[in-house]
Design an enzyme around this catalytic site. Structure first.
Site, short mmCIF file in Angstrom:
data_model
loop_
_atom_site.label_atom_id
_atom_site.label_comp_id
_atom_site.label_asym_id
_atom_site.label_seq_id
_atom_site.Cartn_x
_atom_site.Cartn_y
_atom_site.Cartn_z
CB SER A 210 129.81 -12.12 68.52
OG SER A 210 129.30 -13.40 68.76
CG ASN A 211 130.19 -16.21 64.96
OD1 ASN A 211 129.26 -16.77 65.39
ND2 ASN A 211 131.42 -16.28 65.66
CG ASP A 212 125.23 -13.26 61.54
OD1 ASP A 212 125.19 -12.43 62.68
OD2 ASP A 212 125.49 -12.92 60.54
CB ALA A 276 130.88 -20.01 64.94
#
Length: 401
Positions: A210-212, A276
């Site tokens: 995943s991402n932030d 995102a």
């Protein structure tokens, strides 16, 4: 939404009067200016001084107390107010309003009110289900007033039932909706599709890529579009709350998001791809937790390019993309604008603690074809969302005269 709005709060006599103090405080926190009027019965439950301290204005109670000779107090209040709330609205005040009875300050002021009134009934279940109350309810709704259904919950009499004063968040959501419906905004009549959050690509039941991204920007865009009068669909991978008047579609993976956007896209006028999304996903996903290995290789494959795909499909839609970059911001944003067939690209720098992913503030450049980029300096994501909505609205074709 409530900034600089003038609101008359009418408080009538029930056990829920104390909850109206929280309502008063929340309206003020959201920027509203409030003047309070109370019935004598309401004063038996909560001292008017409490409302006076919070509102910083004199509380109106007595019809015959005329402090300003040049005005009639109850008419002055109704002329001053942009909106009027009765909370709690007892069976007594509902009956008076429905039958044209004015025998105290609150009832006479309500009879003189020439705009729709927001009613928050609260009473015992047996009173709420009384045929006379139902008759008055139907009449007031027919007259254009807003009737908020009470909650089901624990009542003062010691048992569960319908008639409980609604939760504060629900009151505020419905009151804001009440205001939006009466004030056409720059996106009135438009359908807006927003994506938000960082997608999750499962490796196994407990691990993922995943991402932030927190989803804050996308959720603020959805709210800003809703407040601008649009019908909003939000496809989100975030667990942030949303207004009950925004159609929410919860997703996890990029494929989930792609499928939902694909299904909804043709029915919307504007797409805002603030999510995102993960560019890659594991080729194989284990159904069981993978055990530690000396050597582990995870094979990845590309996810669909959702913005590019919608760019190929678009008819009259306006497509807005987002570029979160750590460097070469302008170069990558311009490439994305062309390659995705987007109408706008909102480019922001990430990797800094004061803005971007998972922060409450952001700064960005907005790129569009044939124009210099618009700079949006560091500001709250709420403020930025409102500015972006203004830019998007300016791209809409002019309505025929």
């Amino acid at each position: 939404m409530l900034k600089n709005k003038k609101i008359a709060l009418y408080v009538t006599g029930g056990i829920a009067v104390y909850k109206s103090l929280y309502l008063l405080r929340e309206i003020i926190k959201q920027g509203g200016e409030v003047r309070v009027a109370m019935t004598q019965a309401a004063c038996q439950f909560v001292n008017p001084l409490s409302f006076q301290v919070l509102s910083q204005k004199k509380v109106q109670i007595d019809t015959f107390e005329e402090g300003q000779p040049e005005s009639v107090s109850h008419i002055d209040l109704t002329d001053w107010a942009d909106y009027s709330i009765v909370a709690p609205a007892t069976a007594n005040i509902i009956g008076k309003l429905a039958n044209g009875i004015g025998d105290d300050f609150v009832s006479t002021a309500l009879l003189a009110t020439d705009h729709p009134i927001f009613l928050v009934p609260a009473m015992n279940t047996k009173m709420y289900e009384n045929p006379a109350l139902k008759h008055n309810k139907a009449f007031l709704i027919e007259q254009g007033h807003y009737w908020m259904e009470p909650d089901i919950g624990f009542l003062a009499e010691g048992y569960e039932g319908l008639g409980r004063f609604p939760d504060l968040d629900r009151i505020m959501a419905e009151f804001n909706h009440f205001i939006i419906a009466r004030n056409p905004g720059i996106l009135s009549g438009k359908k807006v599709l927003v994506t938000a959050g960082g997608t999750v690509e499962r490796i196994d039941p407990v691990r993922y890529i995943s991402n932030d991204s927190s989803g804050k920007m996308g959720h603020q865009l959805a709210q800003a579009a809703y407040e601008a009068g649009a019908q909003v669909s939000l496809v989100t991978a975030s667990d942030l709350p949303t207004s009950p008047f925004i159609d929410r579609f919860q997703v996890e993976s990029t494929l989930d998001l792609y499928q939902t956007v694909s299904d909804l896209y043709d029915h919307h006028d504007i797409l805002m791809m603030a999510a995102a999304v993960s560019d890659y996903r594991p080729v194989n996903r284990s159904d069981k937790k993978m055990k530690k290995q000396d050597d582990l290789t995870i094979e990845l494959e590309k996810n669909p390019d959702i913005l590019a795909e919608m760019g190929r499909r678009k008819d009259q839609q306006i497509n807005v993309g987002f570029a979160a970059e750590t460097h070469n911001l302008e170069e990558y944003a311009k490439k994305k604008l062309a390659s995705k067939q987007a109408d706008l690209i909102v480019a922001n720098e990430v990797g800094r603690g004061d803005r971007g992913f998972n922060a409450d503030e952001n700064a960005a450049l907005v790129f569009s074809r044939g124009q210099d980029p618009l700079e949006l300096p560091l500001q709250s994501k709420k403020e930025m969302a409102q500015k972006i909505i203004e830019v998007v609205a300016s791209k809409l074709p002019a309505s025929p005269k």
